[in-house]
Write a protein that holds these residues in place. Structure first.
Motif, PDB file in Angstrom:
ATOM      1  N   PRO A 109       0.808  -1.228   0.000  1.00 19.45           N
ATOM      2  CA  PRO A 109       0.000   0.000   0.000  1.00 19.45           C
ATOM      3  C   PRO A 109       0.835   1.268   0.000  1.00 19.45           C
ATOM      4  O   PRO A 109       0.301   2.362  -0.186  1.00 19.45           O
ATOM      5  N   ASP A 110       2.162   1.144   0.190  1.00 23.77           N
ATOM      6  CA  ASP A 110       3.028   2.316   0.196  1.00 23.77           C
ATOM      7  C   ASP A 110       3.337   2.807  -1.205  1.00 23.77           C
ATOM      8  O   ASP A 110       3.861   3.927  -1.362  1.00 23.77           O
ATOM      9  N   LEU A 111       3.059   2.022  -2.237  1.00 27.22           N
ATOM     10  CA  LEU A 111       3.337   2.435  -3.612  1.00 27.22           C
ATOM     11  C   LEU A 111       2.120   3.168  -4.167  1.00 27.22           C
ATOM     12  O   LEU A 111       1.128   2.550  -4.553  1.00 27.22           O
ATOM     13  N   THR A 112       2.185   4.498  -4.183  1.00 24.26           N
ATOM     14  CA  THR A 112       1.021   5.298  -4.575  1.00 24.26           C
ATOM     15  C   THR A 112       1.303   6.303  -5.688  1.00 24.26           C
ATOM     16  O   THR A 112       0.361   6.870  -6.228  1.00 24.26           O
ATOM     17  N   ASP A 113       2.583   6.560  -6.023  1.00 19.09           N
ATOM     18  CA  ASP A 113       2.875   7.555  -7.049  1.00 19.09           C
ATOM     19  C   ASP A 113       4.176   7.195  -7.767  1.00 19.09           C
ATOM     20  O   ASP A 113       4.891   6.270  -7.348  1.00 19.09           O
ATOM     21  N   PRO A 114       4.503   7.879  -8.864  1.00 18.16           N
ATOM     22  CA  PRO A 114       5.717   7.538  -9.625  1.00 18.16           C
ATOM     23  C   PRO A 114       6.994   7.596  -8.805  1.00 18.16           C
ATOM     24  O   PRO A 114       7.931   6.832  -9.059  1.00 18.16           O
ATOM     25  N   GLN A 115       7.060   8.483  -7.811  1.00 20.74           N
ATOM     26  CA  GLN A 115       8.277   8.565  -7.006  1.00 20.74           C
ATOM     27  C   GLN A 115       8.494   7.284  -6.199  1.00 20.74           C
ATOM     28  O   GLN A 115       9.641   6.836  -6.022  1.00 20.74           O
ATOM     29  N   ASP A 116       7.401   6.689  -5.703  1.00 16.18           N
ATOM     30  CA  ASP A 116       7.525   5.418  -4.984  1.00 16.18           C
ATOM     31  C   ASP A 116       8.057   4.326  -5.902  1.00 16.18           C
ATOM     32  O   ASP A 116       8.912   3.522  -5.508  1.00 16.18           O
ATOM     33  N   LEU A 117       7.545   4.283  -7.122  1.00 14.66           N
ATOM     34  CA  LEU A 117       8.005   3.272  -8.074  1.00 14.66           C
ATOM     35  C   LEU A 117       9.470   3.502  -8.441  1.00 14.66           C
ATOM     36  O   LEU A 117      10.249   2.555  -8.593  1.00 14.66           O
ATOM     37  N   THR A 118       9.835   4.765  -8.578  1.00 12.26           N
ATOM     38  CA  THR A 118      11.239   5.088  -8.870  1.00 12.26           C
ATOM     39  C   THR A 118      12.156   4.572  -7.776  1.00 12.26           C
ATOM     40  O   THR A 118      13.222   4.013  -8.033  1.00 12.26           O
ATOM     41  N   GLU A 119      11.737   4.732  -6.520  1.00 12.59           N
ATOM     42  CA  GLU A 119      12.544   4.241  -5.403  1.00 12.59           C
ATOM     43  C   GLU A 119      12.709   2.731  -5.476  1.00 12.59           C
ATOM     44  O   GLU A 119      13.798   2.197  -5.199  1.00 12.59           O
ATOM     45  N   GLU A 120      11.640   2.019  -5.860  1.00 10.63           N
ATOM     46  CA  GLU A 120      11.732   0.564  -5.969  1.00 10.63           C
ATOM     47  C   GLU A 120      12.759   0.157  -7.016  1.00 10.63           C
ATOM     48  O   GLU A 120      13.567  -0.754  -6.807  1.00 10.63           O
ATOM     49  N   VAL A 121      12.738   0.835  -8.153  1.00  5.38           N
ATOM     50  CA  VAL A 121      13.686   0.502  -9.222  1.00  5.38           C
ATOM     51  C   VAL A 121      15.118   0.779  -8.760  1.00  5.38           C
ATOM     52  O   VAL A 121      16.020  -0.061  -8.920  1.00  5.38           O
ATOM     53  N   ILE A 122      15.318   1.944  -8.181  1.00  4.49           N
ATOM     54  CA  ILE A 122      16.687   2.343  -7.811  1.00  4.49           C
ATOM     55  C   ILE A 122      17.238   1.442  -6.712  1.00  4.49           C
ATOM     56  O   ILE A 122      18.415   1.071  -6.730  1.00  4.49           O
ATOM     57  N   ARG A 123      16.407   1.043  -5.737  1.00  6.36           N
ATOM     58  CA  ARG A 123      16.931   0.206  -4.659  1.00  6.36           C
ATOM     59  C   ARG A 123      17.328  -1.171  -5.161  1.00  6.36           C
ATOM     60  O   ARG A 123      18.252  -1.800  -4.626  1.00  6.36           O
TER      61      ARG A 123
END
Length: 829
Positions: free
Chosen positions: A463-477
């Protein structure tokens, strides 16, 4: 979150060459920070073996206690092959049982060394161990009885008990609630460790379809409880023990085993992340209803506390009333006990925000609430309930009731549209679109590429993935934070210090040069602080701005004066033996304007100029003040001479020094104002405007703040001083021509301030006057009662010539004449 390593590997295959250190390093790099790696048997040394009880003779003692004198077969572990004689106070075992035995020479957790010693009339050579003695749990009333097939006597028991098991403790951020489960940690290991594969999701299982035979459930608030699943187990044996593997894992995860029914729900919660609650089904009356609490309702929760419920609380009810605080804690009336034979299993999804507010409102902290308030996968309620039923049937001898109740459905997860190159632009790394898609799919997202964009549907457990910035963090990590280059931005050229910064530095350097030390105080005061200052009820400094959430209930206001904090600091220094104190502080004070509360403006537009003005008007005035406090000696004594104590003049002179550094001249006149001593307080003015006060602190104020008598203080408005300050200081010009010296002694009434006399002399002397200095004050018979003599040294000099005979005398006479006119002064013979 504590996770046994073997439990993680139940759900994901980690390459054999990957050590625990490497696994935890990779998990830390992708967002799960390692706290510790523990091993339950790390503190246990020496012989710890399986023993078989051969004989057990109870022996009552005079103190009323009964001990057992046992002989235990430990094989060849004792070096003789003979049975070991051991005294044991527990009674939950019998001859023929396999037990955990530590022999002489062993050391248990806490440095408890085991040896052969005489006790209760026997030589006891070793110990039969409980879970608590081995650091495996809190149970110390009964020893550990091993399964009949655990091994042979004398065999090392560590592998049997899992004492060599490594337990990883991870710090889980609030937005990663999925990692509060072995399911989530195993998934992180899958995406973090190279070569990890074959993820086996414990929440994926075939579950029976809902039917009409299940326990009736009505959800009146589907927004607060979107999904409610109910299953029942009948014929359950409440005396059935929790299996050893479950006890070990629950204990290693940091929870306490209680009973099989409770332990199973906790085990499944740790396994899947889905909190489960069990009711004694025989105590549930009628249909279950989920609703909001009503005004005045109460509930006695499992911890024995009766709670006044709030209308915002979600509650679970039956025909008897409220039986649980939904998602937070169950109620006493339906609690499972040692006689429970029928269990109603609840697996419900609750609104995270509501759970958080309810938990904080009632000050309840629980493992279930900790997960519910952070957001749990709403799609696994049926699987989690089925897993609980399976374990209760398998280990508790019960039967699964055919009824299955499922109310509601998981809320839909909205899609997120994101530019495929956003992670690359944010990280500064060459991350192509295929890597973006693969990374998001690895964390469970459904991804559809659409030209330069991707459309992403996050998994239900995120539920923490709500916007493009959250998805960007997932990719980068997943690409690796360690791969991001360390490139410092080029700073823009500096613009230098602002005028206010330059002036404040000038003030600080000046006071430091005068011997003062800068301090920083809390800007909070209470009514008692103002009482200690001796302020009257109508003093404007008592008009304070109250804090809605103060750090200290006794200091609930923003201060209107710097003196309380500075006097308190000086008093603490004196109390610690630092008798000579000279400190200063520059900080803002708060002066309410009483313009009413600020309006809450909408966020969908820019505020108008009028709205900005109204917001500014609602803010309190916050002028910058300077305060100084000094106590003890101004000049230390020694072989060079006697010490000089501080006087009120030192406080005035400190302000004069600051004003001089700003290119200003301060005029002092007598006034009475708390917290200063009457008759020893000066009002300080610049160009006729009052900027502050200085003088000797009143004795009662000194006593209140722990300061010696005759301590001094000053406070001025720096905003007023800095507004008049001279920005560019020019070096003074000096005349090379000789100076003419004239001294005058003027007699005035004792109530006439010396500053008024000096001002009159200065104006009357004209442009030739270079300096004026008061060098003597005399009172006595020669000037008469109620009178005083003020002696001034006047220095005259012209910038372009030598003064002619009589010019200095004429300027002196003019000065004396104006002083006589304004102050009634007469020249002393």
């Amino acid at each position: 979150m504590k996770a046994p390593l073997s439990w993680i590997k139940d759900y994901v295959d980690v390459p054999a060459h990957v050590t625990t250190d490497e696994l935890t390093r990779r998990l830390t790099l992708t967002g799960l920070k390692l706290e510790a790696v523990e091993s339950p048997g790390r503190e246990i040394t020496g012989p710890l073996v399986i023993g078989r009880v051969l004989t057990m003779e109870p022996e009552p003692q005079k103190n009323g206690k009964t001990i057992n004198w046992c002989t235990v077969d430990v094989g060849d572990a004792n070096g003789t092959g003979e049975p070991q004689g051991i005294v044991c106070g527990a009674h939950n075992f019998a001859p023929g049982d396999l037990v955990v035995t530590v022999l002489p020479g062993g050391v248990l957790p806490g440095g408890f060394a085991i040896g052969a010693r005489k006790t209760y009339g026997h030589l006891s050579a070793g110990m039969i161990c409980s879970a608590r003695e081995l650091g495996l749990g809190e149970d110390h009333d009964g020893i550990i009885v091993l399964p009949p097939d655990a091994g042979e006597p004398g065999q090392d028991v560590r592998p049997v008990l899992g004492l060599d098991e490594e337990v990883i403790e991870l710090e889980v951020n609030p937005d990663r609630a999925y990692a509060l489960s072995l399911r989530g940690i195993a998934r992180e290991a899958l995406v973090s460790v190279e070569g990890a594969d074959r993820f086996r999701d414990p929440a994926v299982r075939d579950t029976p379809a809902p039917n009409a035979d299940g326990h009736p459930v009505v959800v009146e608030d589907p927004a607060g409880c979107p999904v409610f699943v109910a299953r029942k187990v009948t014929g359950f044996d409440p005396t059935a023990p929790t299996p050893d593997f479950m006890v070990r894992r629950i204990t290693a995860a940091g929870m306490r085993p209680i009973s099989l029914a409770v332990d199973v729900t906790n085990y499944v919660m740790l396994e899947t992340g889905r909190p489960i609650h069990g009711y004694d089904a025989d105590k549930v009356q009628g249909a279950i209803v989920v609703r909001r609490a009503r005004e005045g309702e109460r509930l006695t929760t499992l911890d024995g506390t009766t709670r006044e419920l709030d209308p915002a609380d979600l509650v679970v009810t039956d025909d008897s009333g409220i039986i649980g605080l939904g998602g937070v804690m169950g109620g006493e009336t339906t609690e499972m006990s040692g006689s429970t034979t029928s269990i109603l299993v609840e697996a419900a999804h609750w609104d995270a925000v509501s759970m958080f507010r309810t938990g904080r409102r009632h000050k309840i902290t629980s493992e279930a609430g900790r997960r519910n308030e952070r957001g749990v996968d709403p799609t696994i309620c049926e699987a989690a309930a089925d897993r609980v039923v399976e374990l209760l049937v398998e280990h508790g001898g019960g039967q699964a009731h055919p009824g299955v109740t499922v109310v509601g459905s998981p809320p839909a997860v909205p899609a997120i549209r994101m530019a495929a190159d956003l992670p690359q632009r944010v990280a500064g790394l060459p991350i192509d679109s295929r890597t973006v898609v693969a990374s998001l799919q690895a964390v469970g997202c459904r991804v559809d590429a659409d030209g330069a964009d991707v459309e992403v549907v996050p998994p239900p457990w995120r539920p923490d993935l709500t916007d493009p910035q959250d998805l960007t963090e997932e990719v980068i990590r997943l690409v690796g934070y360690d791969a991001i280059p360390s490139v410092l931005p080029t700073p823009p050229s500096g613009r230098g210090l602002t005028r206010a910064q330059r002036l404040r530095r000038r003030i600080g350097r000046t006071l430091a040069g005068e011997g003062f030390v800068e301090v920083v105080s809390f800007p909070f005061v209470g009514a008692s602080d103002l009482d200690d200052l001796g302020l009257t009820a109508d003093d404007p400094r008592r008009d304070l701005l109250e804090l809605s959430n103060p750090l200290n209930a006794e200091a609930g206001f923003l201060t209107s004066t710097l003196l309380p904090g500075l006097l308190r600091t000086a008093g603490k220094n004196v109390g610690h033996g630092n008798d000579d104190v000279a400190i200063f502080e520059t900080a803002t004070v708060t002066l309410p304007r009483h313009a009413g509360p600020a309006a809450i403006l909408p966020v969908d537009r820019r505020p108008t100029d009028e709205e900005f003005a109204a917001l500014d008007a609602a803010l309190p005035a916050q002028p910058l003040h300077l305060a100084v406090v000094a106590a003890g000696d101004a000049d230390s004594g020694g072989w060079w001479g006697e010490s000089r104590p501080v006087t009120w003049a030192d406080a005035v002179e400190a302000v004069r020094s600051v004003a001089a550094a700003l290119g200003l001249e301060v005029t002092a006149s007598a006034v009475e104002l708390a917290p200063w001593h009457p008759g020893r307080c000066a009002e300080l003015s610049v160009d006729g405007e009052v900027v502050g006060h200085a003088g000797e602190v009143h004795p009662t104020v000194c006593q209140a703040f722990g300061l010696p008598k005759r301590s001094v203080a000053a406070e001025v408005d720096l905003d007023l001083l800095m507004a008049r300050a001279v920005d560019l200081r020019r070096a003074p010009s000096f005349s090379s021509y000789p100076v003419a010296k004239e001294d005058v002694a003027l007699v005035v009434d004792t109530g006439v301030p010396a500053a008024e006399v000096e001002q009159a002399l200065r104006e009357g002397a004209g442009e030739l006057l270079e300096s004026i200095r008061l060098f003597d004050v005399y009172t006595g018979e020669q000037v008469g009662p109620g009178r005083k003599s003020l002696a001034y040294a006047l220095r005259f000099r012209a910038p372009d010539r030598t003064l002619k005979e009589g010019e200095a005398a004429a300027a002196r006479d003019s000065a004396v004449a104006l002083a006589a006119e304004r102050t009634g002064a007469t020249q002393r013979a």
